[in-house]
Motif scaffolding. Structure first.
Motif, PDB file in Angstrom:
ATOM      1  N   TYR A  67      21.029  14.585  38.247  1.00 44.67           N
ATOM      2  CA  TYR A  67      21.751  13.613  37.432  1.00 44.67           C
ATOM      3  C   TYR A  67      21.224  12.215  37.705  1.00 44.67           C
ATOM      4  O   TYR A  67      20.795  11.895  38.803  1.00 44.67           O
ATOM      5  N   THR A  68      21.279  11.386  36.682  1.00 45.05           N
ATOM      6  CA  THR A  68      20.937   9.971  36.797  1.00 45.05           C
ATOM      7  C   THR A  68      22.223   9.166  36.732  1.00 45.05           C
ATOM      8  O   THR A  68      23.028   9.342  35.818  1.00 45.05           O
ATOM      9  N   GLN A  69      22.419   8.289  37.710  1.00 48.28           N
ATOM     10  CA  GLN A  69      23.611   7.439  37.755  1.00 48.28           C
ATOM     11  C   GLN A  69      23.345   6.164  36.968  1.00 48.28           C
ATOM     12  O   GLN A  69      22.334   5.497  37.164  1.00 48.28           O
ATOM     13  N   LYS A  70      24.255   5.840  36.054  1.00 45.73           N
ATOM     14  CA  LYS A  70      24.158   4.615  35.260  1.00 45.73           C
ATOM     15  C   LYS A  70      25.486   3.883  35.327  1.00 45.73           C
ATOM     16  O   LYS A  70      26.543   4.497  35.430  1.00 45.73           O
ATOM     17  N   SER A  71      25.434   2.590  35.218  1.00 46.98           N
ATOM     18  CA  SER A  71      26.659   1.798  35.215  1.00 46.98           C
ATOM     19  C   SER A  71      27.431   2.062  33.929  1.00 46.98           C
ATOM     20  O   SER A  71      26.853   2.161  32.850  1.00 46.98           O
ATOM     21  N   ALA A  72      28.741   2.156  34.033  1.00 48.11           N
ATOM     22  CA  ALA A  72      29.585   2.318  32.850  1.00 48.11           C
ATOM     23  C   ALA A  72      29.829   0.970  32.162  1.00 48.11           C
ATOM     24  O   ALA A  72      30.373   0.922  31.069  1.00 48.11           O
ATOM     25  N   ILE A  73      29.402  -0.106  32.796  1.00 46.98           N
ATOM     26  CA  ILE A  73      29.533  -1.449  32.221  1.00 46.98           C
ATOM     27  C   ILE A  73      28.198  -1.817  31.590  1.00 46.98           C
ATOM     28  O   ILE A  73      27.156  -1.773  32.242  1.00 46.98           O
ATOM     29  N   SER A  74      28.216  -2.160  30.337  1.00 48.04           N
ATOM     30  CA  SER A  74      26.983  -2.406  29.594  1.00 48.04           C
ATOM     31  C   SER A  74      26.322  -3.723  29.998  1.00 48.04           C
ATOM     32  O   SER A  74      26.960  -4.637  30.526  1.00 48.04           O
ATOM     33  N   ASP A  75      25.033  -3.800  29.720  1.00 42.97           N
ATOM     34  CA  ASP A  75      24.299  -5.053  29.937  1.00 42.97           C
ATOM     35  C   ASP A  75      24.871  -6.165  29.064  1.00 42.97           C
ATOM     36  O   ASP A  75      24.891  -7.329  29.460  1.00 42.97           O
ATOM     37  N   GLU A  76      25.339  -5.796  27.872  1.00 40.90           N
ATOM     38  CA  GLU A  76      25.938  -6.778  26.961  1.00 40.90           C
ATOM     39  C   GLU A  76      27.211  -7.375  27.561  1.00 40.90           C
ATOM     40  O   GLU A  76      27.421  -8.589  27.498  1.00 40.90           O
ATOM     41  N   ALA A  77      28.040  -6.542  28.171  1.00 41.01           N
ATOM     42  CA  ALA A  77      29.263  -7.047  28.814  1.00 41.01           C
ATOM     43  C   ALA A  77      28.903  -7.985  29.966  1.00 41.01           C
ATOM     44  O   ALA A  77      29.514  -9.054  30.122  1.00 41.01           O
ATOM     45  N   LEU A  78      27.909  -7.604  30.760  1.00 42.37           N
ATOM     46  CA  LEU A  78      27.469  -8.452  31.867  1.00 42.37           C
ATOM     47  C   LEU A  78      26.982  -9.803  31.346  1.00 42.37           C
ATOM     48  O   LEU A  78      27.326 -10.855  31.903  1.00 42.37           O
ATOM     49  N   ALA A  79      26.227  -9.793  30.256  1.00 39.10           N
ATOM     50  CA  ALA A  79      25.731 -11.041  29.667  1.00 39.10           C
ATOM     51  C   ALA A  79      26.879 -11.931  29.196  1.00 39.10           C
ATOM     52  O   ALA A  79      26.835 -13.148  29.378  1.00 39.10           O
ATOM     53  N   HIS A  80      27.920 -11.329  28.612  1.00 35.85           N
ATOM     54  CA  HIS A  80      29.088 -12.102  28.162  1.00 35.85           C
ATOM     55  C   HIS A  80      29.783 -12.765  29.343  1.00 35.85           C
ATOM     56  O   HIS A  80      30.170 -13.938  29.267  1.00 35.85           O
ATOM     57  N   PHE A  81      29.956 -12.037  30.439  1.00 32.73           N
ATOM     58  CA  PHE A  81      30.601 -12.612  31.624  1.00 32.73           C
ATOM     59  C   PHE A  81      29.760 -13.749  32.191  1.00 32.73           C
ATOM     60  O   PHE A  81      30.295 -14.807  32.544  1.00 32.73           O
ATOM     61  N   LYS A  82      28.453 -13.540  32.290  1.00 27.91           N
ATOM     62  CA  LYS A  82      27.584 -14.588  32.835  1.00 27.91           C
ATOM     63  C   LYS A  82      27.590 -15.829  31.952  1.00 27.91           C
ATOM     64  O   LYS A  82      27.597 -16.956  32.453  1.00 27.91           O
ATOM     65  N   GLU A  83      27.609 -15.624  30.646  1.00 31.94           N
ATOM     66  CA  GLU A  83      27.664 -16.764  29.726  1.00 31.94           C
ATOM     67  C   GLU A  83      28.982 -17.513  29.874  1.00 31.94           C
ATOM     68  O   GLU A  83      29.008 -18.743  29.938  1.00 31.94           O
ATOM     69  N   PHE A  84      30.078 -16.776  29.943  1.00 31.62           N
ATOM     70  CA  PHE A  84      31.393 -17.401  30.064  1.00 31.62           C
ATOM     71  C   PHE A  84      31.512 -18.206  31.359  1.00 31.62           C
ATOM     72  O   PHE A  84      32.111 -19.276  31.388  1.00 31.62           O
ATOM     73  N   TYR A  85      30.929 -17.670  32.445  1.00 27.72           N
ATOM     74  CA  TYR A  85      31.004 -18.339  33.739  1.00 27.72           C
ATOM     75  C   TYR A  85      29.741 -19.148  34.047  1.00 27.72           C
ATOM     76  O   TYR A  85      29.358 -19.326  35.196  1.00 27.72           O
ATOM     77  N   ASN A  86      29.090 -19.650  32.997  1.00 26.34           N
ATOM     78  CA  ASN A  86      27.951 -20.575  33.098  1.00 26.34           C
ATOM     79  C   ASN A  86      26.825 -20.050  33.981  1.00 26.34           C
ATOM     80  O   ASN A  86      26.315 -20.767  34.844  1.00 26.34           O
ATOM     81  N   GLY A  87      26.459 -18.791  33.788  1.00 30.61           N
ATOM     82  CA  GLY A  87      25.316 -18.231  34.505  1.00 30.61           C
ATOM     83  C   GLY A  87      25.571 -17.868  35.953  1.00 30.61           C
ATOM     84  O   GLY A  87      24.636 -17.675  36.719  1.00 30.61           O
ATOM     85  N   ALA A  88      26.818 -17.787  36.349  1.00 33.69           N
ATOM     86  CA  ALA A  88      27.156 -17.442  37.730  1.00 33.69           C
ATOM     87  C   ALA A  88      26.598 -16.067  38.092  1.00 33.69           C
ATOM     88  O   ALA A  88      26.405 -15.215  37.232  1.00 33.69           O
TER      89      ALA A  88
END
Length: 107
Positions: A67-88
């Protein structure tokens, strides 16, 4: 193998050797709101259908028994959080725990 409706459970914990964290939400808990718990095991899915499982990881079968383990949180969601928190510096795991914290606040 004895469960008639396994749904996506094999993608969350395909074997006993695989590790994962799961947020379990009981949304029909005495009609007084909901309960959220984090666990490393799949909890009872409730006979009344009142449970939701939110995993940290998803496992995909490689058709060779591995099996290959993948994050259940998408790259798009991560990008939204980083944008909201000014690239934190935010990881997908941080988002998982943040969501768990929010569920406790509103539950």
């Amino acid at each position: 193998m004895l469960n008639e409706m396994r749904s996506n459970l094999p993608k969350i914990l395909p074997t006993e050797k695989h590790n994962n964290l799961i947020i379990f939400i009981k949304h029909r808990w005495k009609k007084e709101g909901f309960l959220s718990i984090i666990s490393d095991k799949i909890m009872e899915n409730q006979a009344d259908g009142g449970g939701i499982l939110l995993p940290l990881y998803i496992y995909e079968s490689n058709n060779d028994g591995n099996y290959t383990q993948k994050s259940a949180i998408s790259d798009e969601a991560l990008a939204h959080f980083k944008e909201f928190y000014n690239g934190a510096e935010i990881s997908k795991e941080c988002i998982f725990y943040y969501i768990y914290g929010l569920l406790h606040k509103i539950g």
